[in-house]
Design a protein around this motif. Structure first.
Motif, PDB file in Angstrom:
ATOM      1  N   LEU A 281       0.843  -1.190   0.000  1.00 32.13           N
ATOM      2  CA  LEU A 281       0.000   0.000   0.000  1.00 32.13           C
ATOM      3  C   LEU A 281       0.876   1.236   0.000  1.00 32.13           C
ATOM      4  O   LEU A 281       1.932   1.269   0.626  1.00 32.13           O
ATOM      5  CB  LEU A 281      -0.884   0.036   1.252  1.00 32.13           C
ATOM      6  CG  LEU A 281      -2.001  -0.991   1.405  1.00 32.13           C
ATOM      7  CD1 LEU A 281      -2.677  -0.788   2.756  1.00 32.13           C
ATOM      8  CD2 LEU A 281      -3.009  -0.866   0.275  1.00 32.13           C
ATOM      9  N   SER A 282       0.432   2.273  -0.700  1.00 29.56           N
ATOM     10  CA  SER A 282       1.132   3.549  -0.593  1.00 29.56           C
ATOM     11  C   SER A 282       0.903   4.105   0.814  1.00 29.56           C
ATOM     12  O   SER A 282      -0.087   3.770   1.485  1.00 29.56           O
ATOM     13  CB  SER A 282       0.613   4.536  -1.639  1.00 29.56           C
ATOM     14  OG  SER A 282      -0.735   4.899  -1.367  1.00 29.56           O
ATOM     15  N   GLY A 283       1.826   4.936   1.252  1.00 27.03           N
ATOM     16  CA  GLY A 283       1.714   5.517   2.586  1.00 27.03           C
ATOM     17  C   GLY A 283       0.393   6.225   2.832  1.00 27.03           C
ATOM     18  O   GLY A 283      -0.263   6.004   3.858  1.00 27.03           O
ATOM     19  N   PRO A 284      -0.060   7.096   1.904  1.00 28.19           N
ATOM     20  CA  PRO A 284      -1.334   7.792   2.129  1.00 28.19           C
ATOM     21  C   PRO A 284      -2.523   6.842   2.265  1.00 28.19           C
ATOM     22  O   PRO A 284      -3.410   7.080   3.085  1.00 28.19           O
ATOM     23  CB  PRO A 284      -1.459   8.677   0.886  1.00 28.19           C
ATOM     24  CG  PRO A 284      -0.055   8.914   0.444  1.00 28.19           C
ATOM     25  CD  PRO A 284       0.668   7.632   0.742  1.00 28.19           C
ATOM     26  N   VAL A 285      -2.563   5.775   1.469  1.00 30.85           N
ATOM     27  CA  VAL A 285      -3.686   4.839   1.553  1.00 30.85           C
ATOM     28  C   VAL A 285      -3.642   4.084   2.879  1.00 30.85           C
ATOM     29  O   VAL A 285      -4.677   3.889   3.532  1.00 30.85           O
ATOM     30  CB  VAL A 285      -3.670   3.867   0.365  1.00 30.85           C
ATOM     31  CG1 VAL A 285      -4.710   2.770   0.544  1.00 30.85           C
ATOM     32  CG2 VAL A 285      -3.941   4.615  -0.930  1.00 30.85           C
ATOM     33  N   HIS A 286      -2.458   3.644   3.285  1.00 34.44           N
ATOM     34  CA  HIS A 286      -2.331   2.953   4.565  1.00 34.44           C
ATOM     35  C   HIS A 286      -2.799   3.846   5.708  1.00 34.44           C
ATOM     36  O   HIS A 286      -3.557   3.413   6.595  1.00 34.44           O
ATOM     37  CB  HIS A 286      -0.886   2.518   4.791  1.00 34.44           C
ATOM     38  CG  HIS A 286      -0.672   1.756   6.073  1.00 34.44           C
ATOM     39  ND1 HIS A 286      -0.439   2.394   7.271  1.00 34.44           N
ATOM     40  CD2 HIS A 286      -0.684   0.420   6.343  1.00 34.44           C
ATOM     41  CE1 HIS A 286      -0.306   1.492   8.222  1.00 34.44           C
ATOM     42  NE2 HIS A 286      -0.445   0.294   7.689  1.00 34.44           N
ATOM     43  N   ASP A 287      -2.359   5.102   5.706  1.00 35.49           N
ATOM     44  CA  ASP A 287      -2.751   6.029   6.771  1.00 35.49           C
ATOM     45  C   ASP A 287      -4.257   6.282   6.752  1.00 35.49           C
ATOM     46  O   ASP A 287      -4.903   6.353   7.812  1.00 35.49           O
ATOM     47  CB  ASP A 287      -2.009   7.354   6.622  1.00 35.49           C
ATOM     48  CG  ASP A 287      -0.520   7.213   6.890  1.00 35.49           C
ATOM     49  OD1 ASP A 287      -0.121   6.193   7.484  1.00 35.49           O
ATOM     50  OD2 ASP A 287       0.242   8.114   6.489  1.00 35.49           O
ATOM     51  N   LEU A 288      -4.826   6.417   5.549  1.00 38.03           N
ATOM     52  CA  LEU A 288      -6.263   6.663   5.431  1.00 38.03           C
ATOM     53  C   LEU A 288      -7.060   5.488   5.996  1.00 38.03           C
ATOM     54  O   LEU A 288      -8.014   5.674   6.764  1.00 38.03           O
ATOM     55  CB  LEU A 288      -6.633   6.898   3.977  1.00 38.03           C
ATOM     56  CG  LEU A 288      -8.125   7.061   3.661  1.00 38.03           C
ATOM     57  CD1 LEU A 288      -8.688   8.284   4.360  1.00 38.03           C
ATOM     58  CD2 LEU A 288      -8.343   7.149   2.158  1.00 38.03           C
ATOM     59  N   ALA A 289      -6.686   4.269   5.619  1.00 37.12           N
ATOM     60  CA  ALA A 289      -7.409   3.093   6.113  1.00 37.12           C
ATOM     61  C   ALA A 289      -7.311   2.989   7.630  1.00 37.12           C
ATOM     62  O   ALA A 289      -8.307   2.691   8.313  1.00 37.12           O
ATOM     63  CB  ALA A 289      -6.854   1.837   5.449  1.00 37.12           C
ATOM     64  N   ARG A 290      -6.123   3.237   8.171  1.00 38.00           N
ATOM     65  CA  ARG A 290      -5.945   3.153   9.621  1.00 38.00           C
ATOM     66  C   ARG A 290      -6.788   4.210  10.332  1.00 38.00           C
ATOM     67  O   ARG A 290      -7.441   3.926  11.349  1.00 38.00           O
ATOM     68  CB  ARG A 290      -4.465   3.323   9.973  1.00 38.00           C
ATOM     69  CG  ARG A 290      -4.155   3.244  11.455  1.00 38.00           C
ATOM     70  CD  ARG A 290      -2.665   3.364  11.706  1.00 38.00           C
ATOM     71  NE  ARG A 290      -2.096   4.545  11.070  1.00 38.00           N
ATOM     72  CZ  ARG A 290      -2.200   5.784  11.577  1.00 38.00           C
ATOM     73  NH1 ARG A 290      -2.840   5.990  12.718  1.00 38.00           N
ATOM     74  NH2 ARG A 290      -1.646   6.799  10.946  1.00 38.00           N
ATOM     75  N   GLN A 291      -6.783   5.438   9.806  1.00 41.29           N
ATOM     76  CA  GLN A 291      -7.561   6.506  10.431  1.00 41.29           C
ATOM     77  C   GLN A 291      -9.065   6.236  10.363  1.00 41.29           C
ATOM     78  O   GLN A 291      -9.791   6.473  11.328  1.00 41.29           O
ATOM     79  CB  GLN A 291      -7.235   7.834   9.754  1.00 41.29           C
ATOM     80  CG  GLN A 291      -5.823   8.329  10.017  1.00 41.29           C
ATOM     81  CD  GLN A 291      -5.406   9.434   9.072  1.00 41.29           C
ATOM     82  OE1 GLN A 291      -6.215   9.956   8.316  1.00 41.29           O
ATOM     83  NE2 GLN A 291      -4.122   9.779   9.095  1.00 41.29           N
ATOM     84  N   MET A 292      -9.528   5.716   9.217  1.00 39.32           N
ATOM     85  CA  MET A 292     -10.951   5.417   9.095  1.00 39.32           C
ATOM     86  C   MET A 292     -11.348   4.279  10.033  1.00 39.32           C
ATOM     87  O   MET A 292     -12.442   4.286  10.617  1.00 39.32           O
ATOM     88  CB  MET A 292     -11.290   5.071   7.652  1.00 39.32           C
ATOM     89  CG  MET A 292     -11.172   6.222   6.677  1.00 39.32           C
ATOM     90  SD  MET A 292     -12.565   7.375   6.754  1.00 39.32           S
ATOM     91  CE  MET A 292     -13.763   6.540   5.712  1.00 39.32           C
TER      92      MET A 292
END
Length: 430
Positions: free
Chosen positions: A43-54
């Motif tokens: 996963l790209s960093g932004p997608v990983h962070d987005l999924a974790r935050q959601m």
């Protein structure tokens, strides 16, 4: 909001919801946070962070429910969008569903879709299960679906999220999009498209979708969600719009632009969809189909014409097919291992029966779980089979494959032996 004849006010929904299902048998613990973490560098960093935050917010839920509590998933529609007998059998045997849902406001990025697809695919991989995209009523191969998510620069291929199905009507072909509602925008439609333009017009619709989606999200940048976004009544589409939508942003196209008019077509049935209809500009003389043909000629030139080709029973073609088929096991191994170069797409060429001999079409490979069967999305429209359309899911028997190719933004980088024979024949006739 200033309303003029130059702009069309399109209503904006208050929020959007994405729903993905993971069918399972027996009680399971989906452990979504651990599953997402296990994806690591895939996963790209932004997608990983987005999924974790959601996952850590009330905007996403991950629930395991008895399958009987969820609305029935129609197997005929799933089959129409590429479901295999094996996938349907696993769904029929499932006792529970892991239901991943995420909601977010309209705008860019569409956090609900990115995050829900990420979590669902991560859970499915951890459980060795399938993923069902409820919006499209489509099985997704988890590994392929993960590659449809944004890269580190936030880029996606629109064709991974928006399909362009069509059917026949009295005046020609009726094209629609299926996927723009993921982003809050009304779906597009075009009626009266000449049948020989099926492939070209599917690409035009995809390019227009990309152009309008940009205008749509540009109108949703304020902190408050507006009631309407104004879209230009006359929009243009270029070859570059189409190239970007197909994931080839480096392709610099000098054709176009071609102009099309938008008209809001509200549904009279509350359960039916409203559309944005594509039409010729006001005052254009002549039939709609003639103008659509002119648009395709502007964007594609001679390539807009039907490009059905049949096999030549000569030695060169036989050798090309044999070479391609000998390489099928190796290219499948590389596809499954994820060792193909970044930004490269694998396509296979296969034959459809006709009275004049087999018609050969291409499909982009999305899943190849068993050597005998390939699941993909059609890369061309078939004359012989109206169900085979650009972007539509297809299931290909490996015995029908006559060629394969790896494509990047510059064209074929490996394979394509039969096409080389055809191109050499064309040159020899000049």
């Amino acid at each position: 909001m200033l309303i003029t004849d130059d702009f069309l006010p399109v209503p904006v929904p208050e929020s959007l919801t994405a729903t993905y299902l993971v069918p399972t048998t027996g009680s399971v613990d989906p452990a979504p946070a651990e599953a997402v973490a296990a994806l690591g560098g895939r996963l790209s960093g932004p997608v990983h962070d987005l999924a974790r935050q959601m996952l850590d917010s009330p905007l996403m839920t991950v629930d395991t429910r008895p399958i009987a509590e969820f609305p029935h998933l129609p197997p005929d529609l799933l089959t129409a969008f590429g479901a295999t007998d094996t996938q349907l059998a696993r769904l029929d045997a499932a006792t529970e569903l892991v239901v991943v849902q995420a909601s977010y406001r309209p705008g860019w990025p569409p956090a609900h879709e990115w995050a829900a697809r990420t979590v669902a695919c991560a859970v499915a991989e951890s459980l060795g299960a399938d993923v069902v995209d409820v919006f499209a009523l489509q099985f997704l191969d988890p590994a392929t679906a993960l590659r449809s998510l944004p890269d580190a620069e936030g880029r996606v291929r629109l064709i991974d999220w928006v399909l362009v199905p069509y059917s026949s009507d009295d005046g020609g072909l009726w094209f629609t999009t299926k996927g723009l509602r993921r982003f809050g925008l009304l779906e597009l439609q075009a009626q009266g498209v000449p049948s020989h333009l099926t492939r070209a017009w599917g690409a035009v619709m995809t390019g227009v979708a990309r152009r309008l989606l940009r205008a749509w999200t540009d109108g949703l940048t304020d902190s408050e969600v507006p009631a309407f976004v104004q879209l230009p009544v006359v929009t243009s589409v270029t070859g570059h719009d189409i190239a970007v939508a197909y994931g080839n942003p480096q392709q610099h196209d000098t054709t176009g632009p071609a102009a099309l008019r938008l008209e809001l077509d509200p549904a009279t049935d509350p359960d039916a969809d409203s559309f944005l209809t594509l039409l010729p500009p006001s005052g254009h003389p002549g039939p709609t189909g003639r103008y659509f043909a002119a648009v395709c000629a502007t964007l594609f030139g001679a390539a807009a014409q039907s490009d059905v080709r049949y096999a030549r029973p000569d030695d060169a073609m036989a050798r090309a097919i044999a070479t391609a088929r000998d390489g099928l096991p190796g290219i499948r191994d590389r596809f499954l291992a994820g060792t193909l170069p970044d930004g490269v797409q694998l396509l296979v060429k296969y034959g459809l029966p006709t009275d004049e001999g087999p018609e050969f079409v291409w499909a982009g490979v999305t899943s190849w779980a068993t050597p005998e069967r390939i699941v993909g999305a059609s890369a061309s429209d078939a004359t012989a089979d109206p169900a085979v359309r650009v972007g539509q899911p297809v299931v290909v028997d490996a015995v029908d494959v006559v060629d394969w190719a790896l494509l990047d933004g510059s064209g074929v980088i490996e394979g394509g032996w039969t096409q080389a024979v055809l191109d050499a024949g064309d040159r020899s006739q000049r």
